[in-house]
Write a protein that holds these residues in place. Structure first.
Motif, PDB file in Angstrom:
ATOM      1  N   MET A  69       0.903  -1.155  -0.096  1.00 55.87           N
ATOM      2  CA  MET A  69      -0.033   0.146  -0.040  1.00 55.87           C
ATOM      3  C   MET A  69       1.066   1.458   0.091  1.00 55.87           C
ATOM      4  N   GLU A  70       0.924   1.989  -1.125  1.00 54.61           N
ATOM      5  CA  GLU A  70       1.597   3.047  -0.994  1.00 54.61           C
ATOM      6  C   GLU A  70       0.798   4.326  -0.840  1.00 54.61           C
ATOM      7  N   LYS A 114       8.643   2.976  -0.976  1.00 55.61           N
ATOM      8  CA  LYS A 114       8.149   2.022  -2.231  1.00 55.61           C
ATOM      9  C   LYS A 114       9.382   1.519  -2.837  1.00 55.61           C
ATOM     10  N   GLN A 115      10.309   2.437  -3.004  1.00 54.81           N
ATOM     11  CA  GLN A 115      11.748   2.041  -3.900  1.00 54.81           C
ATOM     12  C   GLN A 115      12.369   0.850  -3.037  1.00 54.81           C
ATOM     13  N   GLY A 116      12.540   1.113  -1.739  1.00 57.13           N
ATOM     14  CA  GLY A 116      13.022   0.158  -1.025  1.00 57.13           C
ATOM     15  C   GLY A 116      12.354  -1.259  -0.779  1.00 57.13           C
ATOM     16  N   PHE A 117      11.115  -1.208  -0.734  1.00 54.24           N
ATOM     17  CA  PHE A 117      10.334  -2.469  -0.853  1.00 54.24           C
ATOM     18  C   PHE A 117      10.430  -3.092  -2.234  1.00 54.24           C
ATOM     19  N   LEU A 118      10.414  -2.304  -3.212  1.00 57.87           N
ATOM     20  CA  LEU A 118      10.702  -2.882  -4.618  1.00 57.87           C
ATOM     21  C   LEU A 118      12.096  -3.576  -4.753  1.00 57.87           C
ATOM     22  N   THR A 152      -0.418 -12.611   0.115  1.00 55.96           N
ATOM     23  CA  THR A 152      -0.001 -13.274   1.396  1.00 55.96           C
ATOM     24  C   THR A 152       0.902 -12.257   2.132  1.00 55.96           C
ATOM     25  N   LEU A 153       1.301 -11.193   1.689  1.00 54.64           N
ATOM     26  CA  LEU A 153       2.017 -10.205   2.491  1.00 54.64           C
ATOM     27  C   LEU A 153       1.416  -8.879   2.170  1.00 54.64           C
ATOM     28  N   VAL A 154       1.335  -7.787   2.943  1.00 60.56           N
ATOM     29  CA  VAL A 154       1.060  -6.476   2.549  1.00 60.56           C
ATOM     30  C   VAL A 154       1.959  -5.692   3.297  1.00 60.56           C
ATOM     31  N   PHE A 155       2.815  -4.835   2.312  1.00 61.26           N
ATOM     32  CA  PHE A 155       3.537  -3.695   3.143  1.00 61.26           C
ATOM     33  C   PHE A 155       2.760  -2.347   2.774  1.00 61.26           C
TER      34      PHE A 155
END
Length: 108
Positions: free
Chosen positions: A1-2, A14-18, A58-61
């Motif tokens: 979720m951005e 977002k960049q770190g997550f990607l 199965t995962l939400v950031f």
């Protein structure tokens, strides 16, 4: 979720997550990429939409704490739903563990 476009913190999160996904050979399907407005309500709406997908994640950031609270509220409300996938229940169990972690003020 951005969150809202244009916020430096949102862009960096977002960049770190990607980058982390890429480093582990994972991808993020387009239908899992949802944007909110840093509010509890937007986290709630987005989590409902994600759990309603035919193949929910199965995962939400979450980009911030308020959206995470909204997402967790959905998981608590929908716990036990979609028993065939167990996604909401797995996320709900994670939320319970996260909330009950020892806090810094719990230590002498």
């Amino acid at each position: 979720m951005e969150s809202k476009a244009g916020f430096r913190s949102a862009t960096e999160r977002k960049q770190g997550f990607l980058e982390s996904l890429l480093a582990h050979g994972l991808s993020l399907p387009a239908e899992y990429q949802v944007a909110g407005d840093y509010s509890i309500d937007s986290g709630y709406r987005m989590m409902n939409a994600l759990l309603d997908l035919k193949e929910p994640p199965t995962l939400v950031f979450c980009a911030n704490d308020d959206m995470a609270i909204g997402a967790m509220n959905v998981c608590f409300a929908r716990g036990g739903e979609r028993a065939e996938s167990g996604v909401a229940d797995r996320v709900r169990r994670y939320c319970v563990r996260w909330i009950h972690q020892p806090r810094l003020d719990d230590h002498p």
